[in-house]
Design an enzyme around this catalytic site. Structure first.
Site, short mmCIF file in Angstrom:
data_model
loop_
_atom_site.label_atom_id
_atom_site.label_comp_id
_atom_site.label_asym_id
_atom_site.label_seq_id
_atom_site.Cartn_x
_atom_site.Cartn_y
_atom_site.Cartn_z
N LYS A 188 12.50 9.60 4.76
CA LYS A 188 13.17 10.11 2.91
C LYS A 188 14.61 8.61 2.62
O LYS A 188 15.66 9.57 3.18
CB LYS A 188 13.59 11.85 2.40
CG LYS A 188 13.75 12.18 1.42
CD LYS A 188 13.84 13.53 1.49
CE LYS A 188 14.74 13.89 0.76
NZ LYS A 188 14.54 15.43 0.64
N LYS B 259 20.11 21.02 -10.26
CA LYS B 259 20.77 22.04 -9.08
C LYS B 259 21.64 22.31 -9.80
O LYS B 259 22.93 21.72 -11.01
CB LYS B 259 21.12 21.35 -7.86
CG LYS B 259 20.14 20.64 -6.61
CD LYS B 259 20.85 20.64 -5.94
CE LYS B 259 20.00 19.02 -5.42
NZ LYS B 259 18.83 19.83 -4.26
N GLU C 4 11.58 17.08 -4.69
CA GLU C 4 11.05 15.21 -4.78
C GLU C 4 11.19 14.40 -3.94
O GLU C 4 10.51 13.34 -3.75
CB GLU C 4 12.13 14.98 -5.56
CG GLU C 4 13.66 14.04 -5.04
CD GLU C 4 14.36 15.61 -3.92
OE1 GLU C 4 14.00 14.58 -3.01
OE2 GLU C 4 14.19 16.01 -4.74
N ARG D 104 9.16 15.56 -0.84
CA ARG D 104 7.90 15.10 -0.66
C ARG D 104 7.04 14.19 -1.94
O ARG D 104 6.00 13.68 -0.89
CB ARG D 104 6.96 16.48 -0.58
CG ARG D 104 7.48 17.16 -1.76
CD ARG D 104 6.80 18.89 -2.14
NE ARG D 104 8.33 19.35 -1.66
CZ ARG D 104 8.54 20.38 -1.60
NH1 ARG D 104 7.48 21.38 -1.98
NH2 ARG D 104 9.30 20.72 -1.75
#
Length: 524
Positions: free
Chosen positions: A260, A272, A344, A346
């Site tokens: 990732k 966030k 995001e 995944r």
């Protein structure tokens, strides 16, 4: 503060503490087992045998302890006395802390590690983590290089067989990869966006003579990589998937490592908070670890097909940002309803593992990511969460974590109880758990990734969630490099990596279990 040149030596160098500081460290029984002769060359004429022996006898580690031998230029330090069965026997985390604490920072320094042969690899990697590369402090580069030499005094079994030049090369190559992985993670997004990360991939490819495959921007959408494209399309620098492939003629297996690489994560439109966003430059830790491990493995003569897949995007806010309620079609062909743009990682990894299965026909797929904040709650700050469809590889990965210092601990693997949390009435799945956020969040997040190769995938799938151990305080650790090269060490020409790999040993005392597992673990 100066840049550090870290070098490993198989010899016993001679120096005066007045000109080169020295830190001697080890477990207390090991320090007591050696006489003065092996350290004489580092301490005389400033320290004699009586002083050294008295210092060692006075150590009372709780959990660690140290005694200055000659001002601050010579120190002996003891590691914790105990390491539980889920900790690294090397006490790797304490090694890093002692090195940071007791080297005075002179232009020439030496670290002497007193340890058993079985903990040399983990100790070397732990020392590497103490010397981060990235800095933008004024005068950092102009201060001149700081040379740190690492030597080992072996005790216990096989102590008379010293380290070979190949062992030293393995330590040097892996330590360099650990530090460079940490450098990538420490670098802020204005200097490490997707374009910069692609240059890192190209740099490693150039060192290894490998031309990377790069798919980026609108081409991702055209070729069906809806996860990577959807996450990164709003950023100034386009998203990308890059692949480095090592394919030796003698290979009998195909292994894919998927990282990732979210170079910055604002959370997207599900943005966030102001205290949660700082530090999100670290969301590329999985890709950085995969890059370092791939470089190390190939340099040490990896004997199987090995592919490193980098899923790169910046999760940004803008007119093109993915919205909650959008539906993306991933490379697996499965549709995903977005209900949280801050879930995001995944999505990009779903594309990566699907590519590994469909296009590369990988027998073993391992993805590594700073995936969930819940991981730190599930397995803590030091142990990455491990999710896999194979009991044998679960045990092997846990052993590799202990032998490398990159600790991992199993998460619950139970798709029939957890994957239902992603149910959607308009798509194949949602991208974030909404029904019950108290139901094994880290396992659920990993299962989302695994669903894009299918839970009936006949090969081995391993997921490593290393959100917490990817950093210590405000510094990256380079986590993942040592774990991967140790776990797959049996496919290396390096005797040191083979010795720390659990796949060269029976994973059970029952021969029948080993025989039944042989199809999945052909590296044995």
């Amino acid at each position: 503060m100066a840049s550090v040149l870290l070098q490993f030596s198989s010899g016993n160098s001679v120096s005066d503490p007045n000109a080169r500081s020295v830190l001697i460290l080890g477990q207390l029984p090991h320090l007591k087992s050696i006489d003065f002769e092996p350290v004489r060359t580092k301490l005389e004429p400033r320290v004699n045998a009586e002083t050294f022996k008295a210092a060692v006898e006075s150590l009372r580690p709780s959990p660690t302890d140290s005694v200055p031998l000659w001002v601050n230029n010579a120190t002996v330090a003891a590691l914790p006395l105990k390491a539980s069965r889920h900790n690294a026997p090397s006490r790797a985390h304490a090694v890093t802390k002692l090195v940071k604490s007791y080297l005075p920072g002179l232009s020439k320094e030496c670290i002497v590690v007193v340890c058993e042969r079985s903990t040399v690899f983990a100790s070397g990697c732990a020392i590497a983590r103490a010397f981060p590369i990235f800095s933008r402090k004024a005068g950092y580069k102009s201060a001149g290089p700081r040379v740190v030499t690492v030597e080992f005094i072996l005790v216990g079994e096989n102590r008379d067989k010293g380290l070979t030049e190949e062992d030293i090369k393995t330590l040097a190559v892996t330590a360099d990869a650990v530090r460079h992985a940490a450098r990538i993670v420490d670098t802020p997004c204005n200097e490490m966006n997707t374009d910069h990360f692609l240059r890192e991939v190209q740099r490693v490819g150039g060192e290894l003579g490998i031309e990377p495959l790069i798919i980026r921007g609108e081409e991702l959408q055209k070729r069906g990589f809806g996860g990577i494209y959807g996450v990164g399309k709003a950023a100034a620098n386009p998203p990308a998937m890059a692949v480095l492939s090592h394919k030796p003629d003698s290979a009998t297996q195909t292994i894919a490592w998927v990282g990732k690489g979210i170079v910055y994560d604002t959370g997207g439109l599900s943005i966030k908070g102001k205290t949660a966003m700082p530090g999100m430059k670290r969301d590329c830790g999985g890709a950085a670890g995969v890059l370092g491990a791939f470089a190390s493995a190939v340099k040490m003569g990896f004997k199987e097909n090995l592919h490193a897949i980098f899923c790169l995007a910046e999760n940004s806010v803008g007119p093109l940002s993915a919205r909650p309620d959008d539906i993306h079609i991933l490379y697996s062909g499965r549709s995903v309803e977005i209900n949280n743009t801050d879930a995001e990682g995944r999505l990009v990894l779903g594309d990566g593992v699907a590519y590994a299965a469909k296009d590369l026909k990988a027998d073993i797929i391992l993805d590594m990511a700073t995936l969930t904040g819940a991981q730190g709650i599930s397995t803590g700050k030091y142990h990455a969460g491990l999710l896999t469809n194979s009991e044998e590889w679960e045990e092997a990965a846990a052993k590799a974590g202990r032998s490398s210092g990159d600790l991992v601990f199993p998460l619950v693997y139970c798709p029939e109880l957890h994957f239902c949390e992603f149910g959607s009435v308009v798509a194949d799945m949602k991208n974030s758990v909404m029904q019950d956020r108290g139901n094994a969040q880290s396992s659920c997040a990993g299962l989302f990734i695994g669903s894009h190769i299918g839970f009936d995938y006949p090969g081995t799938w391993i997921h490593v969630d290393m959100a917490a151990p990817s950093h210590s305080g405000e510094r990256a650790t380079g986590f993942g490099v040592a774990l991967l090269v140790a776990l797959f060490g049996r496919a290396s020409h390096s005797a040191l990596l083979q010795s720390v790999s659990p796949l060269g040993q029976k994973l059970s005392n029952e021969d029948e279990l080993v025989e039944n597992a042989s199809k999945k673990i052909r590296l044995v």
